[in-house]
Design a protein around this motif. Sequence first.
Motif, PDB file in Angstrom:
ATOM      1  N   ASP A  68      -0.823  16.810   3.480  1.00  0.00           N
ATOM      2  CA  ASP A  68      -0.614  17.340   5.146  1.00  0.00           C
ATOM      3  C   ASP A  68      -1.760  16.173   5.989  1.00  0.00           C
ATOM      4  OD1 ASP A  68      -3.367  17.932   4.413  1.00  0.00           O
ATOM      5  OD2 ASP A  68      -3.214  19.910   5.311  1.00  0.00           O
ATOM      6  N   ALA A  69      -1.896  15.134   5.399  1.00  0.00           N
ATOM      7  CA  ALA A  69      -2.682  14.060   6.113  1.00  0.00           C
ATOM      8  C   ALA A  69      -2.061  13.397   7.114  1.00  0.00           C
ATOM      9  CB  ALA A  69      -3.195  13.134   5.113  1.00  0.00           C
ATOM     10  N   LYS A  70      -2.573  13.081   8.347  1.00  0.00           N
ATOM     11  CA  LYS A  70      -2.002  12.525   9.307  1.00  0.00           C
ATOM     12  C   LYS A  70      -1.728  10.810   9.332  1.00  0.00           C
ATOM     13  CE  LYS A  70      -4.233  15.560  12.567  1.00  0.00           C
ATOM     14  NZ  LYS A  70      -5.156  16.016  13.495  1.00  0.00           N
ATOM     15  N   PRO A  71      -0.877  10.427   9.793  1.00  0.00           N
ATOM     16  CA  PRO A  71      -0.568   8.781   9.487  1.00  0.00           C
ATOM     17  C   PRO A  71      -1.566   8.002  10.272  1.00  0.00           C
ATOM     18  CG  PRO A  71       1.221   9.730  11.106  1.00  0.00           C
ATOM     19  CD  PRO A  71       0.183  11.117  10.362  1.00  0.00           C
ATOM     20  N   GLY A  72      -1.959   7.092   9.743  1.00  0.00           N
ATOM     21  CA  GLY A  72      -3.037   6.077  10.259  1.00  0.00           C
ATOM     22  C   GLY A  72      -2.553   5.562  11.893  1.00  0.00           C
ATOM     23  N   MET A  77       0.873  -1.322   0.003  1.00  0.00           N
ATOM     24  CA  MET A  77      -0.059  -0.033  -0.116  1.00  0.00           C
ATOM     25  C   MET A  77       0.754   0.993   0.081  1.00  0.00           C
ATOM     26  SD  MET A  77      -2.710   1.287   2.804  1.00  0.00           S
ATOM     27  CE  MET A  77      -3.667  -0.094   2.789  1.00  0.00           C
ATOM     28  N   CYS A  78       0.663   2.236  -1.022  1.00  0.00           N
ATOM     29  CA  CYS A  78       1.368   3.519  -0.913  1.00  0.00           C
ATOM     30  C   CYS A  78       1.053   4.248   0.155  1.00  0.00           C
ATOM     31  CB  CYS A  78       1.423   3.831  -2.198  1.00  0.00           C
ATOM     32  SG  CYS A  78       1.923   5.513  -2.349  1.00  0.00           S
ATOM     33  N   SER A  79       1.860   5.022   0.914  1.00  0.00           N
ATOM     34  CA  SER A  79       1.297   5.691   1.967  1.00  0.00           C
ATOM     35  C   SER A  79       1.281   7.298   1.506  1.00  0.00           C
ATOM     36  CB  SER A  79       2.169   5.535   3.044  1.00  0.00           C
ATOM     37  OG  SER A  79       3.545   6.059   2.960  1.00  0.00           O
ATOM     38  N   ASP A  80       1.203   7.620   0.066  1.00  0.00           N
ATOM     39  CA  ASP A  80       1.191   8.937  -0.331  1.00  0.00           C
ATOM     40  C   ASP A  80      -0.340   9.540   0.080  1.00  0.00           C
ATOM     41  OD1 ASP A  80       2.840   8.542  -3.557  1.00  0.00           O
ATOM     42  OD2 ASP A  80       3.572   8.845  -1.348  1.00  0.00           O
ATOM     43  N   ASP A  81      -0.394  10.618   0.696  1.00  0.00           N
ATOM     44  CA  ASP A  81      -1.669  11.205   1.063  1.00  0.00           C
ATOM     45  C   ASP A  81      -2.158  12.133  -0.200  1.00  0.00           C
ATOM     46  OD1 ASP A  81      -1.103  14.159   1.596  1.00  0.00           O
ATOM     47  OD2 ASP A  81       0.480  13.047   2.860  1.00  0.00           O
ATOM     48  N   LYS A  82      -3.548  12.368   0.114  1.00  0.00           N
ATOM     49  CA  LYS A  82      -4.140  12.966  -1.068  1.00  0.00           C
ATOM     50  C   LYS A  82      -4.096  14.656  -0.761  1.00  0.00           C
ATOM     51  CE  LYS A  82      -8.631  13.672   1.082  1.00  0.00           C
ATOM     52  NZ  LYS A  82      -9.475  14.760   0.497  1.00  0.00           N
ATOM     53  N   THR A  83      -3.683  15.135   0.245  1.00  0.00           N
ATOM     54  CA  THR A  83      -3.574  16.511   0.514  1.00  0.00           C
ATOM     55  C   THR A  83      -2.006  17.050   0.884  1.00  0.00           C
ATOM     56  OG1 THR A  83      -3.967  16.350   2.825  1.00  0.00           O
ATOM     57  CG2 THR A  83      -5.926  16.612   1.212  1.00  0.00           C
TER      58      THR A  83
END
Length: 106
Positions: A9-13, A1-7
Motif C-alpha cells: 500500500d505504499a504511495k508512489p514516489g 528499478m523495480c517499483s514493487d513496494d514493501k507493504t
Amino acid sequence: MCSDDKTGDAKPGTAQPTVFIDNDRTRVTEWRFKRKGDNTGWHRHEYDYVVVPLFDGVLEIDLPDGSRTTAQLQNGVPYFREVGVEHDVINGNDFECAFVEVEFLR
C-alpha cells in the motif's frame, strides 16, 4: 528499478524518472529530485545496479526495518549494489539533485 513496494500500500514516489536506455541487457534511468523530501517510493531492486550521482550531497534512505540512514554522495563517484536491495530514497538536500541508475538486466 523495480517499483514493487514493501507493504502493498505504499504511495508512489515524487522523484521524476527518465529512462534513457532500455533494452534486453541494460536499463539506464535518471532520477531527478526537484526539492527536499522528494522520493523514489518503496521498491526492491530485481537486478544488480550502479548509481552515478550528479551532485555533491546526501540522500536519506528509509529501510524495511523502519530505520533511516543517510548516504553522502560525490558528483560522478559511482557505487554498486546487488539485487534485492529494498528501500525508499529521499532527497535530503535543500536543492534539486539527480543520479543516474544503470541496471544490469542479465
